[in-house]
Design an enzyme around this catalytic site. Structure first.
Site, PDB file in Angstrom:
ATOM      1  N   CYS A 419      31.822  47.209  42.912  1.00 62.13           N
ATOM      2  CA  CYS A 419      32.479  46.673  41.713  1.00 62.13           C
ATOM      3  C   CYS A 419      32.621  47.725  40.634  1.00 62.13           C
ATOM      4  O   CYS A 419      33.454  47.599  39.734  1.00 62.13           O
ATOM      5  CB  CYS A 419      31.696  45.472  41.174  1.00 62.13           C
ATOM      6  N   LYS A 422      36.103  49.326  39.917  1.00 60.05           N
ATOM      7  CA  LYS A 422      37.187  48.604  39.256  1.00 60.05           C
ATOM      8  C   LYS A 422      37.742  49.421  38.096  1.00 60.05           C
ATOM      9  O   LYS A 422      37.024  50.186  37.451  1.00 60.05           O
ATOM     10  CB  LYS A 422      36.682  47.251  38.738  1.00 60.05           C
ATOM     11  N   ASP A 451      39.838  33.167  33.189  1.00 57.64           N
ATOM     12  CA  ASP A 451      39.011  32.430  34.144  1.00 57.64           C
ATOM     13  C   ASP A 451      38.817  33.255  35.409  1.00 57.64           C
ATOM     14  O   ASP A 451      39.450  34.297  35.609  1.00 57.64           O
ATOM     15  CB  ASP A 451      39.664  31.084  34.475  1.00 57.64           C
ATOM     16  N   ASP A 469      49.932  41.096  52.425  1.00 59.74           N
ATOM     17  CA  ASP A 469      50.357  42.426  52.871  1.00 59.74           C
ATOM     18  C   ASP A 469      49.787  43.454  51.910  1.00 59.74           C
ATOM     19  O   ASP A 469      49.626  43.180  50.711  1.00 59.74           O
ATOM     20  CB  ASP A 469      51.880  42.544  52.904  1.00 59.74           C
ATOM     21  N   ASP A 492      57.573  37.409  54.344  1.00 57.16           N
ATOM     22  CA  ASP A 492      57.016  36.466  55.321  1.00 57.16           C
ATOM     23  C   ASP A 492      57.225  35.023  54.877  1.00 57.16           C
ATOM     24  O   ASP A 492      57.457  34.134  55.706  1.00 57.16           O
ATOM     25  CB  ASP A 492      55.527  36.734  55.522  1.00 57.16           C
ATOM     26  N   GLY A 542      44.615  38.972  40.311  1.00 53.60           N
ATOM     27  CA  GLY A 542      44.457  39.979  41.348  1.00 53.60           C
ATOM     28  C   GLY A 542      43.223  40.820  41.141  1.00 53.60           C
ATOM     29  O   GLY A 542      42.338  40.495  40.347  1.00 53.60           O
ATOM     30  N   THR A 544      42.073  45.081  40.814  1.00 53.04           N
ATOM     31  CA  THR A 544      42.524  46.467  40.681  1.00 53.04           C
ATOM     32  C   THR A 544      41.322  47.393  40.727  1.00 53.04           C
ATOM     33  O   THR A 544      40.327  47.167  40.030  1.00 53.04           O
ATOM     34  CB  THR A 544      43.273  46.674  39.348  1.00 53.04           C
ATOM     35  N   ASP A 630      60.593  38.550  59.897  1.00 51.32           N
ATOM     36  CA  ASP A 630      61.027  39.770  59.209  1.00 51.32           C
ATOM     37  C   ASP A 630      60.627  40.973  60.055  1.00 51.32           C
ATOM     38  O   ASP A 630      59.576  40.990  60.693  1.00 51.32           O
ATOM     39  CB  ASP A 630      60.469  39.854  57.792  1.00 51.32           C
TER      40      ASP A 630
END
Length: 755
Positions: A419, A422, A451, A469, A492, A542, A544, A630
């Site tokens: 972590c 990050k 949150d 992906d 997809d 997400g 990062t 695809d």
């Protein structure tokens, strides 16, 4: 794409790919500066060499012979090439405002964008005439003119406004080319007439009278009518009105008049001369703004005024590169004095040239061949590049930055894993603050809510389609990479007939100082957000982190009616197979890494990769598609086999119908293939006529791994032509019927390739 573990300390940005800048790019390729990131922003990927333009118009050279391809040159230099147009410089925030991408930050900036003829004050000129500069736009218009003239059966009148050396060369080159073209077409070249408009009584007034007299004779012999002492005042459809009141019939008018500068230079607050060109001192640095340089036509060297000629831009390349290096190292730039006189070699279109320097003038065919040798030697400097070296660069020069930044750099090697890897909260907040995800009523908790997870609703009667992906960047443009990564991830969902609802991002940003990480993350996510918003998918969060290479992926949620799920297993005998995008990204980008792909090939491939499959999927579904997938990493054959096996059918593929990207066949012929190709080739055992199939030049491309490729679908034969028509109308010009579905024969090899 070149990668390096060394931190980026300074951004050197070049606007334009002119004659000076190509020398700078090569210089930084030959002798890189660790810690300096070079970025080129250019409207044109193929930079025309002005010295060979008359020969190109006359038909002596092909397109590639007179253009410097910035793509392999940038690859050689380890530079980022942004195919875009600068609109303004924000000198307060030190960013370049671009037409089609987020602002590009700079520490040191250089401008080499050329000039355009002054035609804005001539009524109708911008609508009904052609400015010879920018040359790239002229080249496109010239091609269209030749095509139109080939089809035209009536007489044609050509007019060139401006009787300097460039205007005289142009009209003589046009006359030579068209005369030869008409002879080849079996038409009478007397249907053509030529007019040259000269503001002064003497053509080529900046040259000795002997030069003007020689070209007066040539123009007369070639049937060019010269209108002296007049100016163009208005251009109309098929006419040119002169200051003496005469009206000239003109099917095509070309302006080669006095040069003017782009208006955004003065809008950026630069000190400019009466024609809008930026004033620079002897070091080529702007008088009004330190750390910004300008060269070529766009620059007015206040202590050494010179004509707007390419020879000066060429000579400015080396001193510009040296001064950019010095300023980056916080050293004082050195003064440069341009040559006071230079050799002019002016062609007459028919492999004949007049040489002039000072009071001396000579002419003849040998001089044209001498000019040809000089021009080709210049072009070879930028087309025949040394092999790329291993990225074992010396340490970063401490002079590039300040002590505080050096402390930040020393901490990079101690960065944590887990972590602790990050991206910092402050950097992340700033980078994402400007992103505006698509507002959706079914997103309860999303991107900007503090949150631990996103919360979304699922409408009654819908089921969730979920996919993920993730891949590392293959281009040195985080904005464009963000668009492609998001587009690839969304496909997809579309292939199954679903609509995208939400997305979670998984991003890895290379180690670096905070400002660089923030910029990279902002640009990458801005590109991704464009594609997500286009798909009506909300970015809801997400993860990062920092890592060795730039990478991005998405976990996408989509919604679909349960009864409308489009599976791979729905191939039906009698249906035809439609492919919506061309093949070839794998081989093209493998060639790009080796500096062997042309810029226009890569540009076209990138355009295909950012083309969303959303509308294509809707079109296929509307025309009765029963199966869809695809085409991505497993290649055309691999993804087709994924459809064949569960459907228990055979297929027949028409190899000549496969859409292929521009340049892909050429790179395959060079033996350049993706590193994933060998794994995909193992599927060749599914091909029944293997011995015959391998003889086709297209054979390797059915295994070529695609990034953000098209859709492969099964459609009823009676709907296929209408489907193709609609696909093309919707923006998928490569769409084609590539094969048909057959009843199974029970053979181990279900695929037949028709050559």
């Amino acid at each position: 794409m070149q990668s390096t573990s060394q931190p980026i300390l300074k951004d050197l940005v070049l606007i334009g790919g002119g004659h000076s800048h190509v020398a700078v790019i090569k210089s930084f390729g030959m002798k890189p500066m660790p810690g300096v990131r070079l970025t080129i922003i250019s409207r044109d990927v193929h930079t025309p060499y002005s010295g060979m333009l008359p020969g190109y118009v006359a038909g002596h050279y092909q397109f590639d012979e007179v253009h410097i391809d910035l793509r392999p040159l940038a690859q050689f230099a380890g530079a980022r090439l942004y195919h875009d147009e600068a609109l303004r410089i924000d000198t307060t925030n030190k960013t370049v405002i671009c037409k089609g991408r987020p602002a590009v930050p700079y520490d040191v900036l250089s401008i080499n964008i050329g000039s355009t003829p002054q035609i804005g004050n001539i009524s109708g000129a911008t609508e009904f005439a052609v400015a010879v500069k920018p040359i790239s736009l002229f080249v496109d218009r010239w091609k269209r003119f030749l095509d139109r003239l080939t089809a035209q059966t009536s007489p044609c009148k050509i007019c060139v406004v401006g009787a300097g050396a460039a205007g005289v060369e142009l009209i003589l080159s046009i006359q030579f080319r068209l005369k030869k073209m008409f002879e080849e077409l079996g038409r009478n070249s007397e249907e053509l007439s030529y007019h040259l408009v000269s503001k002064s009584e003497q053509i080529m007034p900046s040259f000795p009278s002997a030069v003007a007299d020689r070209f007066d004779t040539i123009l007369h012999e070639r049937g060019v009518i010269v209108h002296r002492g007049v100016e163009a005042t208005e251009a109309c459809d098929g006419k040119l009105i002169l200051s003496n009141g005469n009206h000239l019939d003109a099917d095509e008018t070309f302006f080669v008049t006095a040069a003017s500068a782009a208006p955004w230079l003065i809008e950026s607050g630069f000190d400019v001369d009466e024609n809008g060109f930026v004033k620079v001192n002897d070091t080529l640095e702007l008088l009004s703004h330190p750390n910004i340089f300008a060269t070529g036509d766009v620059a007015a060297v206040v202590n050494h005024p010179r004509p707007k000629a390419g020879v000066f831009a060429v000579r400015q390349g080396k001193p510009l590169a040296n001064n950019l290096r010095r300023v980056l190292l916080q050293k004082k730039p050195k003064s440069f004095s341009p040559q006071s006189s230079f050799l002019s070699l002016i062609s007459s279109g028919d492999k004949y040239a007049v040489a002039s320097k000072g009071i001396y003038t000579v002419s003849g065919k040998l001089l044209w061949w001498w000019k040809d040798w000089i021009d080709r030697r210049f072009m070879r400097k930028f087309s025949v590049l040394p092999l790329m070296k291993d990225d074992k660069r010396p340490p970063v020069n401490k002079a590039l930055t300040n002590p505080d930044t050096l402390k930040e750099i020393s901490a990079i090697a101690m960065r944590c894993g887990g972590c602790g890897a990050k991206v910092g909260a402050g950097v992340l907040t700033r980078a994402l603050s400007e992103l505006k995800p698509t507002p959706r009523d079914d997103i309860i908790i999303g991107l900007h809510d503090p949150d631990d997870a996103a919360v979304v609703k699922v409408a009654t009667g819908k089921v969730i389609v979920h996919t993920v992906d993730y891949f590392r960047s293959f281009i040195d443009d985080p904005y464009l990479f963000g668009k492609i990564a998001a587009n690839h991830s969304l496909s997809d969902i579309f292939a199954m007939g679903g609509e995208a609802q939400s997305a979670l991002a998984i991003a890895t940003v290379p180690y670096g100082i905070e400002s660089q990480i923030e910029t990279t993350l902002n640009q990458m996510m801005a590109g991704a957000m464009e594609m997500l918003n286009d798909a009506d998918a909300a970015l809801v969060g997400g993860h990062t982190s920092e890592g060795a290479e730039l990478a991005l992926g998405f976990s996408i949620n989509g919604l679909i009616d349960k009864e409308n799920i489009l599976r791979k297993s729905g191939l039906i005998p009698g249906h035809v197979l439609i492919l919506t995008k061309a093949l070839g990204t794998g081989t093209l980008f493998a060639a790009d890494m080796q500096q062997r792909a042309k810029g226009r090939w890569i540009d076209a491939a990138l355009d295909s990769m950012v083309l969303s499959n959303r509308l294509a999927a809707k079109c296929l579904f509307q025309h009765g598609a029963t199966a869809c997938t695809d085409v991505t990493g497993f290649g055309f054959l691999g993804h087709m086999i994924e459809m064949i096996r569960p459907s228990e059918v055979d297929v027949e593929i028409n190899m000549s119908a496969l859409p292929i990207m521009d340049g892909a066949l050429e790179t395959v012929r060079m033996g350049i293939l993706s590193t994933l190709q060998p794994a995909n080739v193992r599927l060749r055992r599914a091909i029944r006529n293997q011995e015959q199939a391998v003889k086709s030049e297209l054979y390797p491309l059915i295994f070529d791994p695609q990034t953000s490729g098209g859709l492969l679908a099964s459609v009823p034969a009676e709907s296929a032509e209408a489907c193709i028509t609609q696909l093309v109308k919707n923006g998928y010009p490569a769409s084609n019927i590539v094969g048909k579905v057959l009843e199974t024969t029970g053979e181990i090899e279900p695929v037949t390739l028709v050559l």
